[in-house]
Design a protein around this motif. Structure first.
Motif, short mmCIF file in Angstrom:
data_model
loop_
_atom_site.label_atom_id
_atom_site.label_comp_id
_atom_site.label_asym_id
_atom_site.label_seq_id
_atom_site.Cartn_x
_atom_site.Cartn_y
_atom_site.Cartn_z
N ASP A 175 42.89 75.60 24.98
CA ASP A 175 43.12 76.96 25.46
C ASP A 175 44.27 77.63 24.71
N MET A 176 45.34 76.89 24.48
CA MET A 176 46.49 77.46 23.76
C MET A 176 46.11 77.74 22.31
N ILE A 177 45.36 76.87 21.70
CA ILE A 177 44.90 77.09 20.33
C ILE A 177 44.04 78.35 20.27
N ARG A 178 43.13 78.50 21.21
CA ARG A 178 42.30 79.72 21.24
C ARG A 178 43.15 80.97 21.48
N SER A 179 44.17 80.84 22.32
CA SER A 179 45.06 81.98 22.58
C SER A 179 45.82 82.39 21.32
N VAL A 180 46.28 81.42 20.56
CA VAL A 180 46.99 81.72 19.32
C VAL A 180 46.03 82.36 18.32
N GLU A 181 44.82 81.84 18.22
CA GLU A 181 43.82 82.44 17.31
C GLU A 181 43.56 83.90 17.69
N ALA A 182 43.43 84.16 18.98
CA ALA A 182 43.19 85.53 19.45
C ALA A 182 44.39 86.43 19.17
N ALA A 183 45.59 85.90 19.33
CA ALA A 183 46.80 86.68 19.07
C ALA A 183 46.93 87.01 17.59
N ILE A 184 46.57 86.08 16.73
CA ILE A 184 46.59 86.34 15.29
C ILE A 184 45.64 87.50 14.98
N GLU A 185 44.44 87.41 15.49
CA GLU A 185 43.45 88.47 15.27
C GLU A 185 43.95 89.82 15.80
N ALA A 186 44.52 89.81 16.99
CA ALA A 186 45.01 91.05 17.60
C ALA A 186 46.13 91.67 16.78
N SER A 187 47.11 90.85 16.38
CA SER A 187 48.25 91.42 15.66
C SER A 187 47.87 91.93 14.28
N GLU A 188 46.85 91.36 13.68
CA GLU A 188 46.38 91.87 12.39
C GLU A 188 45.74 93.25 12.52
N HIS A 189 45.40 93.65 13.74
CA HIS A 189 44.74 94.94 13.97
C HIS A 189 45.53 95.89 14.85
N TRP A 190 46.82 95.62 15.04
CA TRP A 190 47.63 96.49 15.88
C TRP A 190 47.57 97.94 15.45
N THR A 191 47.60 98.22 14.15
CA THR A 191 47.62 99.62 13.71
C THR A 191 46.29 100.31 13.95
N GLU A 192 45.22 99.54 14.05
CA GLU A 192 43.90 100.13 14.32
C GLU A 192 43.68 100.35 15.81
N THR A 193 43.94 99.32 16.60
CA THR A 193 43.73 99.44 18.04
C THR A 193 44.82 100.28 18.68
N GLY A 194 46.03 100.11 18.21
CA GLY A 194 47.14 100.94 18.64
C GLY A 194 47.45 100.88 20.12
N TRP A 195 48.25 101.85 20.56
CA TRP A 195 48.66 102.00 21.95
C TRP A 195 49.28 103.38 22.10
N PRO A 196 49.45 103.84 23.32
CA PRO A 196 50.02 105.18 23.51
C PRO A 196 51.48 105.23 23.07
N VAL A 197 51.79 106.12 22.17
CA VAL A 197 53.17 106.36 21.74
C VAL A 197 53.26 107.82 21.33
N ALA A 198 54.36 108.47 21.70
CA ALA A 198 54.51 109.91 21.45
C ALA A 198 55.66 110.16 20.48
N PHE A 199 55.52 111.25 19.72
CA PHE A 199 56.50 111.60 18.70
C PHE A 199 56.83 113.08 18.77
N GLY A 200 57.97 113.40 18.19
CA GLY A 200 58.39 114.78 18.07
C GLY A 200 58.92 115.35 19.37
N PRO A 201 59.47 116.56 19.28
CA PRO A 201 60.08 117.18 20.45
C PRO A 201 59.08 117.53 21.56
N ARG A 202 57.81 117.61 21.21
CA ARG A 202 56.79 117.93 22.22
C ARG A 202 56.08 116.68 22.74
N GLY A 203 56.47 115.53 22.24
CA GLY A 203 55.88 114.29 22.70
C GLY A 203 54.39 114.20 22.41
N VAL A 204 54.00 114.48 21.17
CA VAL A 204 52.60 114.42 20.77
C VAL A 204 52.19 112.96 20.62
#
Length: 123
Positions: free
Chosen positions: A4-33
């Motif tokens: 289970d831990m090995i599978r979790s690490v494999e999944a985490a590797i895959e996830a972190s390699e795609h962080w910029t694609e999957t992303g998450w909510p984050v806002a920028f600028g004075p209007r919080g875009v």
């Protein structure tokens, strides 16, 4: 270490390699875009005052994702070889690299905590 831990690490590797694609909510600028991933940052108008801020943020995410994936592969090798201290070190590094994105990425921090908990139970 458990499969289970090995599978979790494999999944985490895959996830972190795609962080910029999957992303998450984050806002920028004075209007919080909201700019939820690298693609959205790249598509911002060139005259948007927060474009460089968003691009830089997602570049940092990309670099951290690549570094955590690399360290995750070291952890994976160590787990498969039964070198739990080496796995702990590599997973700690992943945990450390993810800290600036804590609350967003949610990949390595909970995995490292689970790994540490499983080690304390088994000792």
């Amino acid at each position: 270490m458990s499969d289970d831990m090995i599978r979790s690490v494999e999944a985490a590797i895959e996830a972190s390699e795609h962080w910029t694609e999957t992303g998450w909510p984050v806002a920028f600028g004075p209007r919080g875009v909201e700019v939820p991933n690298m693609k959205a940052a790249e598509e911002l108008p060139r005259n948007a005052v927060y474009r460089q801020e968003a691009l830089n943020y997602w570049l940092q995410v990309s670099l951290a994702g690549a570094d955590t994936a690399e360290a995750g592969r070291r952890a994976l090798r160590a787990l498969r070889e039964g070198c739990l201290d080496d796995a702990d070190d590599a997973l700690y590094f992943c945990h450390y690299l993810e800290k600036p994105f804590e609350g967003h990425a949610g990949t390595w921090i909970p995995l490292y905590e689970a790994f540490r908990a499983s080690r304390s139970i088994n000792n």
